[in-house]
Design a protein around this motif. Structure first.
Motif, PDB file in Angstrom:
ATOM      1  N   THR A   1      54.528 120.341  -7.916  1.00  6.32           N
ATOM      2  CA  THR A   1      54.617 119.250  -8.884  1.00  6.32           C
ATOM      3  C   THR A   1      54.139 117.969  -8.214  1.00  6.32           C
ATOM      4  OG1 THR A   1      56.907 118.710  -8.279  1.00  6.32           O
ATOM      5  CG2 THR A   1      56.588 120.345 -10.012  1.00  6.32           C
ATOM      6  N   ILE A   2      53.605 117.078  -9.012  1.00  4.30           N
ATOM      7  CA  ILE A   2      53.175 115.782  -8.484  1.00  4.30           C
ATOM      8  C   ILE A   2      54.174 114.734  -8.953  1.00  4.30           C
ATOM      9  CG2 ILE A   2      51.329 114.085  -8.327  1.00  4.30           C
ATOM     10  CD1 ILE A   2      50.728 116.824  -7.029  1.00  4.30           C
ATOM     11  N   GLY A   3      54.923 114.228  -7.999  1.00  4.59           N
ATOM     12  CA  GLY A   3      55.957 113.248  -8.291  1.00  4.59           C
ATOM     13  C   GLY A   3      55.435 111.827  -8.143  1.00  4.59           C
TER      14      GLY A   3
ATOM     15  N   GLU B   1      61.973 106.976  -5.407  1.00  3.39           N
ATOM     16  CA  GLU B   1      62.755 106.210  -4.427  1.00  3.39           C
ATOM     17  C   GLU B   1      62.743 104.715  -4.721  1.00  3.39           C
ATOM     18  OE1 GLU B   1      64.535 107.232  -1.803  1.00  3.39           O
ATOM     19  OE2 GLU B   1      64.154 109.362  -2.152  1.00  3.39           O
ATOM     20  N   LYS B   2      61.599 104.222  -5.191  1.00  6.27           N
ATOM     21  CA  LYS B   2      61.462 102.790  -5.460  1.00  6.27           C
ATOM     22  C   LYS B   2      60.870 102.588  -6.851  1.00  6.27           C
ATOM     23  CE  LYS B   2      61.415 100.848  -0.854  1.00  6.27           C
ATOM     24  NZ  LYS B   2      60.796  99.858   0.059  1.00  6.27           N
ATOM     25  N   PRO B   3      61.694 102.684  -7.885  1.00  7.96           N
ATOM     26  CA  PRO B   3      61.193 102.586  -9.255  1.00  7.96           C
ATOM     27  C   PRO B   3      60.661 101.200  -9.591  1.00  7.96           C
ATOM     28  CG  PRO B   3      63.586 102.629  -9.242  1.00  7.96           C
ATOM     29  CD  PRO B   3      63.148 102.926  -7.843  1.00  7.96           C
ATOM     30  N   HIS B   4      59.542 101.191 -10.273  1.00  6.50           N
ATOM     31  CA  HIS B   4      58.949  99.940 -10.769  1.00  6.50           C
ATOM     32  C   HIS B   4      59.811  99.439 -11.927  1.00  6.50           C
ATOM     33  CE1 HIS B   4      56.146  97.211 -12.705  1.00  6.50           C
ATOM     34  NE2 HIS B   4      55.334  97.298 -11.653  1.00  6.50           N
ATOM     35  N   PRO B   5      60.116  98.150 -11.970  1.00  5.57           N
ATOM     36  CA  PRO B   5      60.988  97.631 -13.030  1.00  5.57           C
ATOM     37  C   PRO B   5      60.508  97.938 -14.444  1.00  5.57           C
ATOM     38  CG  PRO B   5      60.682  95.974 -11.333  1.00  5.57           C
ATOM     39  CD  PRO B   5      59.740  97.097 -11.014  1.00  5.57           C
ATOM     40  N   ALA B   6      59.191  98.054 -14.635  1.00  2.00           N
ATOM     41  CA  ALA B   6      58.652  98.286 -15.972  1.00  2.00           C
ATOM     42  C   ALA B   6      58.372  99.762 -16.246  1.00  2.00           C
ATOM     43  CB  ALA B   6      57.366  97.477 -16.169  1.00  2.00           C
ATOM     44  N   MET B   7      58.855 100.643 -15.379  1.00  2.00           N
ATOM     45  CA  MET B   7      58.595 102.078 -15.564  1.00  2.00           C
ATOM     46  C   MET B   7      59.881 102.876 -15.443  1.00  2.00           C
ATOM     47  SD  MET B   7      54.952 102.573 -13.654  1.00  2.00           S
ATOM     48  CE  MET B   7      53.696 101.272 -13.716  1.00  2.00           C
ATOM     49  N   ILE B   8      60.924 102.410 -16.072  1.00  2.00           N
ATOM     50  CA  ILE B   8      62.230 103.044 -15.919  1.00  2.00           C
ATOM     51  C   ILE B   8      62.235 104.485 -16.414  1.00  2.00           C
ATOM     52  CG2 ILE B   8      63.111 102.172 -18.145  1.00  2.00           C
ATOM     53  CD1 ILE B   8      65.821 101.744 -16.638  1.00  2.00           C
ATOM     54  N   VAL B   9      61.509 104.782 -17.473  1.00  2.00           N
ATOM     55  CA  VAL B   9      61.479 106.150 -17.998  1.00  2.00           C
ATOM     56  C   VAL B   9      60.570 107.028 -17.148  1.00  2.00           C
ATOM     57  CG1 VAL B   9      60.981 107.614 -19.984  1.00  2.00           C
ATOM     58  CG2 VAL B   9      61.958 105.332 -20.328  1.00  2.00           C
ATOM     59  N   TYR B  10      59.380 106.548 -16.846  1.00  2.00           N
ATOM     60  CA  TYR B  10      58.446 107.300 -16.010  1.00  2.00           C
ATOM     61  C   TYR B  10      59.087 107.658 -14.674  1.00  2.00           C
ATOM     62  CZ  TYR B  10      54.340 108.266 -13.102  1.00  2.00           C
ATOM     63  OH  TYR B  10      53.437 108.852 -12.243  1.00  2.00           O
ATOM     64  N   ALA B  11      59.690 106.665 -14.020  1.00  2.00           N
ATOM     65  CA  ALA B  11      60.343 106.908 -12.736  1.00  2.00           C
ATOM     66  C   ALA B  11      61.473 107.917 -12.885  1.00  2.00           C
ATOM     67  CB  ALA B  11      60.867 105.593 -12.161  1.00  2.00           C
ATOM     68  N   GLY B  12      62.213 107.819 -13.975  1.00  2.00           N
ATOM     69  CA  GLY B  12      63.300 108.756 -14.217  1.00  2.00           C
ATOM     70  C   GLY B  12      62.811 110.181 -14.377  1.00  2.00           C
ATOM     71  N   THR B  13      61.680 110.366 -15.052  1.00  2.00           N
ATOM     72  CA  THR B  13      61.148 111.721 -15.220  1.00  2.00           C
ATOM     73  C   THR B  13      60.708 112.301 -13.887  1.00  2.00           C
ATOM     74  OG1 THR B  13      58.857 111.005 -15.681  1.00  2.00           O
ATOM     75  CG2 THR B  13      60.352 111.229 -17.569  1.00  2.00           C
ATOM     76  N   LYS B  14      60.155 111.462 -13.025  1.00  2.00           N
ATOM     77  CA  LYS B  14      59.714 111.951 -11.716  1.00  2.00           C
ATOM     78  C   LYS B  14      60.909 112.341 -10.851  1.00  2.00           C
ATOM     79  CE  LYS B  14      55.282 111.583 -12.351  1.00  2.00           C
ATOM     80  NZ  LYS B  14      54.403 112.776 -12.330  1.00  2.00           N
ATOM     81  N   ALA B  15      61.988 111.579 -10.936  1.00  2.00           N
ATOM     82  CA  ALA B  15      63.205 111.945 -10.212  1.00  2.00           C
ATOM     83  C   ALA B  15      63.774 113.254 -10.747  1.00  2.00           C
ATOM     84  CB  ALA B  15      64.233 110.824 -10.317  1.00  2.00           C
ATOM     85  N   ALA B  16      63.702 113.439 -12.062  1.00  2.00           N
ATOM     86  CA  ALA B  16      64.184 114.678 -12.670  1.00  2.00           C
ATOM     87  C   ALA B  16      63.364 115.876 -12.203  1.00  2.00           C
ATOM     88  CB  ALA B  16      64.140 114.560 -14.191  1.00  2.00           C
ATOM     89  N   ILE B  17      62.063 115.694 -12.098  1.00  2.00           N
ATOM     90  CA  ILE B  17      61.195 116.778 -11.635  1.00  2.00           C
ATOM     91  C   ILE B  17      61.531 117.151 -10.196  1.00  2.00           C
ATOM     92  CG2 ILE B  17      58.809 117.331 -11.010  1.00  2.00           C
ATOM     93  CD1 ILE B  17      57.980 115.722 -13.544  1.00  2.00           C
ATOM     94  N   ALA B  18      61.786 116.150  -9.359  1.00  2.00           N
ATOM     95  CA  ALA B  18      62.145 116.420  -7.965  1.00  2.00           C
ATOM     96  C   ALA B  18      63.426 117.255  -7.895  1.00  2.00           C
ATOM     97  CB  ALA B  18      62.312 115.115  -7.200  1.00  2.00           C
TER      98      ALA B  18
END
Length: 254
Positions: A144-146, A151-168
Protein backbone atom coordinates in the motif's frame (compact mmCIF):
# COMPACT_ATOMS: atom_id res chain seq x y z
CA UNK A 1 23.51 -13.61 -5.28
CA UNK A 2 21.71 -10.59 -3.84
CA UNK A 3 21.11 -9.21 -7.34
CA UNK A 4 19.04 -12.26 -8.24
CA UNK A 5 16.74 -11.71 -5.27
CA UNK A 6 15.52 -8.48 -6.87
CA UNK A 7 14.42 -10.24 -10.05
CA UNK A 8 10.69 -10.10 -10.75
CA UNK A 9 10.83 -12.09 -13.97
CA UNK A 10 7.61 -14.01 -14.47
CA UNK A 11 5.68 -12.06 -11.83
CA UNK A 12 2.50 -10.17 -12.70
CA UNK A 13 2.02 -6.79 -11.05
CA UNK A 14 -0.95 -4.43 -10.83
CA UNK A 15 -0.19 -0.86 -9.82
CA UNK A 16 -3.29 1.24 -9.32
CA UNK A 17 -3.10 4.91 -10.24
CA UNK A 18 0.03 4.32 -12.31
CA UNK A 19 -0.40 6.71 -15.22
CA UNK A 20 1.65 9.44 -13.51
CA UNK A 21 3.67 10.39 -10.46
CA UNK A 22 4.63 7.81 -7.85
CA UNK A 23 2.48 5.08 -9.40
CA UNK A 24 4.12 5.53 -12.78
CA UNK A 25 7.61 5.36 -11.25
CA UNK A 26 6.74 2.15 -9.40
CA UNK A 27 5.24 0.58 -12.53
CA UNK A 28 8.35 1.38 -14.57
CA UNK A 29 10.66 0.12 -11.83
CA UNK A 30 8.83 -3.19 -11.43
CA UNK A 31 8.95 -3.67 -15.20
CA UNK A 32 12.66 -2.86 -15.25
CA UNK A 33 13.23 -5.76 -12.85
CA UNK A 34 11.23 -8.14 -15.03
CA UNK A 35 7.59 -7.96 -13.93
CA UNK A 36 4.68 -7.93 -16.35
CA UNK A 37 2.92 -4.72 -15.31
CA UNK A 38 -0.75 -3.79 -15.48
CA UNK A 39 -1.06 0.01 -15.67
CA UNK A 40 -4.26 1.43 -14.21
CA UNK A 41 -6.04 4.73 -14.03
CA UNK A 42 -9.64 5.80 -13.85
CA UNK A 43 -10.21 6.08 -17.61
CA UNK A 44 -7.57 3.84 -19.14
CA UNK A 45 -6.70 6.77 -21.34
CA UNK A 46 -3.72 7.86 -23.43
CA UNK A 47 -1.74 8.85 -20.33
CA UNK A 48 -1.91 5.29 -19.04
CA UNK A 49 -1.17 3.86 -22.48
CA UNK A 50 1.98 5.97 -22.70
CA UNK A 51 3.32 4.29 -19.56
CA UNK A 52 2.53 0.85 -20.98
CA UNK A 53 4.20 1.82 -24.26
CA UNK A 54 7.32 2.90 -22.41
CA UNK A 55 7.49 -0.45 -20.65
CA UNK A 56 7.05 -2.29 -23.93
CA UNK A 57 9.73 -0.20 -25.66
CA UNK A 58 12.15 -1.24 -22.92
CA UNK A 59 11.40 -4.89 -23.64
CA UNK A 60 8.80 -5.50 -20.94
CA UNK A 61 5.20 -6.65 -21.06
CA UNK A 62 2.39 -4.31 -20.08
CA UNK A 63 -1.33 -3.70 -20.49
CA UNK A 64 -3.75 -0.94 -19.52
CA UNK A 65 -6.90 -1.31 -17.43
CA UNK A 66 -9.54 1.22 -16.37
CA UNK A 67 -11.72 1.42 -13.27
CA UNK A 68 -13.11 4.25 -11.18
CA UNK A 69 -12.55 3.11 -7.61
CA UNK A 70 -15.56 5.11 -6.44
CA UNK A 71 -17.90 2.92 -8.48
CA UNK A 72 -19.62 0.03 -6.64
CA UNK A 73 -18.36 -2.66 -9.05
CA UNK A 74 -14.88 -1.19 -9.60
CA UNK A 75 -12.95 -3.91 -7.74
CA UNK A 76 -14.53 -6.75 -9.70
CA UNK A 77 -14.06 -4.85 -12.95
CA UNK A 78 -10.42 -4.29 -12.10
CA UNK A 79 -9.88 -7.93 -11.16
CA UNK A 80 -11.39 -9.23 -14.38
CA UNK A 81 -9.40 -6.82 -16.54
CA UNK A 82 -6.09 -7.16 -14.68
CA UNK A 83 -5.95 -10.96 -14.71
CA UNK A 84 -6.78 -11.30 -18.40
CA UNK A 85 -3.51 -10.25 -20.13
CA UNK A 86 -0.95 -12.30 -18.18
CA UNK A 87 -2.84 -14.34 -15.60
CA UNK A 88 -3.19 -14.08 -11.81
CA UNK A 89 -1.65 -11.09 -10.06
CA UNK A 90 1.39 -11.75 -7.86
CA UNK A 91 2.09 -8.14 -6.83
CA UNK A 92 -0.63 -5.68 -5.86
CA UNK A 93 0.39 -2.05 -5.34
CA UNK A 94 -2.52 0.10 -4.16
CA UNK A 95 -1.28 3.54 -5.09
CA UNK A 96 -4.46 5.24 -6.37
CA UNK A 97 -5.96 7.68 -3.88
CA UNK A 98 -8.10 10.80 -3.60
CA UNK A 99 -6.97 13.94 -1.79
CA UNK A 100 -9.47 16.75 -1.22
CA UNK A 101 -7.82 19.53 0.81
CA UNK A 102 -10.26 21.46 2.98
CA UNK A 103 -10.28 23.23 6.32
CA UNK A 104 -11.49 20.66 8.82
CA UNK A 105 -14.41 22.84 9.89
CA UNK A 106 -15.58 23.01 6.27
CA UNK A 107 -15.19 19.33 5.40
CA UNK A 108 -18.45 17.96 3.99
CA UNK A 109 -19.92 14.45 4.34
CA UNK A 110 -19.45 13.98 0.60
CA UNK A 111 -15.74 14.85 0.78
CA UNK A 112 -15.37 12.46 3.70
CA UNK A 113 -17.14 9.59 1.94
CA UNK A 114 -15.23 9.97 -1.32
CA UNK A 115 -11.82 9.90 0.33
CA UNK A 116 -12.66 7.03 2.67
CA UNK A 117 -14.12 4.99 -0.19
CA UNK A 118 -11.37 5.74 -2.73
CA UNK A 119 -8.49 5.32 -0.29
CA UNK A 120 -9.31 2.88 2.50
CA UNK A 121 -12.37 0.93 1.39
CA UNK A 122 -11.03 0.21 -2.11
CA UNK A 123 -7.68 -0.90 -0.67
CA UNK A 124 -9.31 -3.46 1.59
CA UNK A 125 -11.65 -4.70 -1.15
CA UNK A 126 -8.75 -5.07 -3.60
CA UNK A 127 -6.82 -7.07 -1.02
CA UNK A 128 -9.83 -9.35 -0.52
CA UNK A 129 -10.18 -9.98 -4.25
CA UNK A 130 -6.55 -10.53 -5.20
CA UNK A 131 -5.09 -12.43 -2.22
CA UNK A 132 -6.77 -15.82 -2.84
CA UNK A 133 -4.76 -16.35 -6.05
CA UNK A 134 -1.57 -15.37 -4.21
CA UNK A 135 -2.34 -17.79 -1.39
CA UNK A 136 -3.01 -20.61 -3.86
CA UNK A 137 0.50 -20.17 -5.31
CA UNK A 138 2.20 -19.55 -1.95
CA UNK A 139 3.73 -16.24 -3.03
CA UNK A 140 2.41 -12.70 -3.04
CA UNK A 141 3.30 -9.10 -2.37
CA UNK A 142 0.85 -6.42 -1.27
CA UNK A 143 2.19 -2.90 -1.04
CA UNK A 144 0.00 0.00 0.00
CA UNK A 145 1.12 3.56 -0.56
CA UNK A 146 0.62 5.58 2.58
CA UNK A 147 1.80 9.07 3.49
CA UNK A 148 3.98 10.91 5.95
CA UNK A 149 0.68 12.43 7.04
CA UNK A 150 0.12 9.28 9.07
CA UNK A 151 2.65 10.88 11.44
CA UNK A 152 2.37 14.56 10.57
CA UNK A 153 -1.11 15.33 9.22
CA UNK A 154 -1.60 18.47 7.17
CA UNK A 155 -4.20 20.72 8.83
CA UNK A 156 -6.28 20.85 5.64
CA UNK A 157 -6.18 17.09 4.99
CA UNK A 158 -7.76 15.63 8.09
CA UNK A 159 -9.74 13.00 6.17
CA UNK A 160 -6.98 12.07 3.71
CA UNK A 161 -4.47 11.71 6.55
CA UNK A 162 -6.97 9.64 8.51
CA UNK A 163 -7.46 7.22 5.63
CA UNK A 164 -3.72 6.73 5.30
CA UNK A 165 -3.42 5.99 9.02
CA UNK A 166 -6.27 3.50 8.67
CA UNK A 167 -4.51 1.77 5.79
CA UNK A 168 -1.32 1.47 7.85
CA UNK A 169 -3.33 -0.25 10.59
CA UNK A 170 -4.97 -2.54 8.03
CA UNK A 171 -1.52 -3.57 6.82
CA UNK A 172 -0.49 -4.37 10.38
CA UNK A 173 -3.63 -6.46 10.81
CA UNK A 174 -3.44 -8.44 7.56
CA UNK A 175 0.31 -9.05 7.53
CA UNK A 176 -0.07 -11.38 10.51
CA UNK A 177 -3.01 -13.19 8.95
CA UNK A 178 -1.34 -13.72 5.57
CA UNK A 179 2.26 -14.42 6.65
CA UNK A 180 1.89 -18.21 6.64
CA UNK A 181 0.56 -18.07 3.07
CA UNK A 182 3.76 -16.62 1.62
CA UNK A 183 2.26 -13.14 1.26
CA UNK A 184 3.94 -10.05 2.64
CA UNK A 185 1.92 -6.90 3.31
CA UNK A 186 3.68 -3.57 3.76
CA UNK A 187 2.92 0.14 3.69
CA UNK A 188 5.30 2.53 1.92
CA UNK A 189 4.75 6.10 3.06
CA UNK A 190 6.18 8.97 0.97
CA UNK A 191 6.84 12.48 2.18
CA UNK A 192 6.65 15.46 -0.15
CA UNK A 193 7.36 14.07 -3.62
CA UNK A 194 7.69 16.16 -6.77
CA UNK A 195 4.58 15.03 -8.66
CA UNK A 196 1.63 16.89 -10.20
CA UNK A 197 -0.28 16.46 -6.92
CA UNK A 198 1.94 18.90 -5.00
CA UNK A 199 0.89 21.63 -7.41
CA UNK A 200 -2.77 21.30 -6.40
CA UNK A 201 -4.08 24.27 -4.40
CA UNK A 202 -4.14 23.75 -0.63
CA UNK A 203 -5.29 26.08 2.16
CA UNK A 204 -2.31 27.87 3.76
CA UNK A 205 -0.66 26.34 6.82
CA UNK A 206 -0.08 28.50 9.91
CA UNK A 207 3.61 29.36 10.37
CA UNK A 208 3.97 27.52 13.67
CA UNK A 209 2.63 24.32 12.08
CA UNK A 210 4.64 24.75 8.90
CA UNK A 211 7.84 24.84 10.94
CA UNK A 212 6.98 21.43 12.39
CA UNK A 213 6.53 20.01 8.89
CA UNK A 214 9.99 20.82 7.57
CA UNK A 215 12.10 18.35 5.57
CA UNK A 216 15.51 17.79 7.22
CA UNK A 217 17.13 16.49 4.02
CA UNK A 218 15.78 19.57 2.24
CA UNK A 219 13.39 19.85 -0.70
CA UNK A 220 10.95 17.45 -2.27
CA UNK A 221 11.83 13.88 -3.16
CA UNK A 222 11.50 12.26 -6.57
CA UNK A 223 9.13 9.46 -7.57
CA UNK A 224 12.17 7.25 -8.12
CA UNK A 225 12.99 7.57 -4.41
CA UNK A 226 9.77 5.68 -3.72
CA UNK A 227 10.14 3.23 -6.59
CA UNK A 228 13.45 1.84 -5.35
CA UNK A 229 11.98 0.87 -1.99
CA UNK A 230 8.93 -0.56 -3.76
CA UNK A 231 11.11 -2.95 -5.77
CA UNK A 232 12.75 -4.19 -2.58
CA UNK A 233 9.44 -4.82 -0.83
CA UNK A 234 7.89 -6.49 -3.88
CA UNK A 235 10.78 -8.87 -4.56
CA UNK A 236 12.37 -11.82 -2.79
CA UNK A 237 14.96 -9.38 -1.47
CA UNK A 238 12.21 -8.14 0.85
CA UNK A 239 10.74 -11.53 1.74
CA UNK A 240 11.51 -11.10 5.46
CA UNK A 241 9.78 -7.72 5.75
CA UNK A 242 6.07 -7.68 6.48
CA UNK A 243 3.58 -5.63 8.47
CA UNK A 244 5.80 -2.58 8.28
CA UNK A 245 5.24 1.07 7.46
CA UNK A 246 8.40 2.42 5.86
CA UNK A 247 8.70 6.19 5.53
CA UNK A 248 10.58 7.60 2.55
CA UNK A 249 10.22 11.24 3.46
CA UNK A 250 13.58 12.96 3.76
CA UNK A 251 13.21 12.85 7.52
CA UNK A 252 9.95 14.82 7.57
CA UNK A 253 8.34 12.39 9.99
CA UNK A 254 11.08 12.87 12.59
Amino acid sequence: MIKELFSLTGKNALVTGSSQGIGQAIALALAEFGANVIVHNRKGDEEAQQVANQIQKQGGKSAVVAADLLEPDAVEQLFQQATKPFGPIDILVTNASMQLPEEWEETTPDQFDKQVNANWKSTLMLMQRFTPDMADRGWGRILTIGSVQEEKPHPAMIVYAGTKAAIANTVLNLALQLADKGITVNNLSPGVIDTPRIEEPTPPVPKEISQRMSIPIGGAGKPEDIAGMAVLLCSDAGRYVTGQTIFVDGGMGL
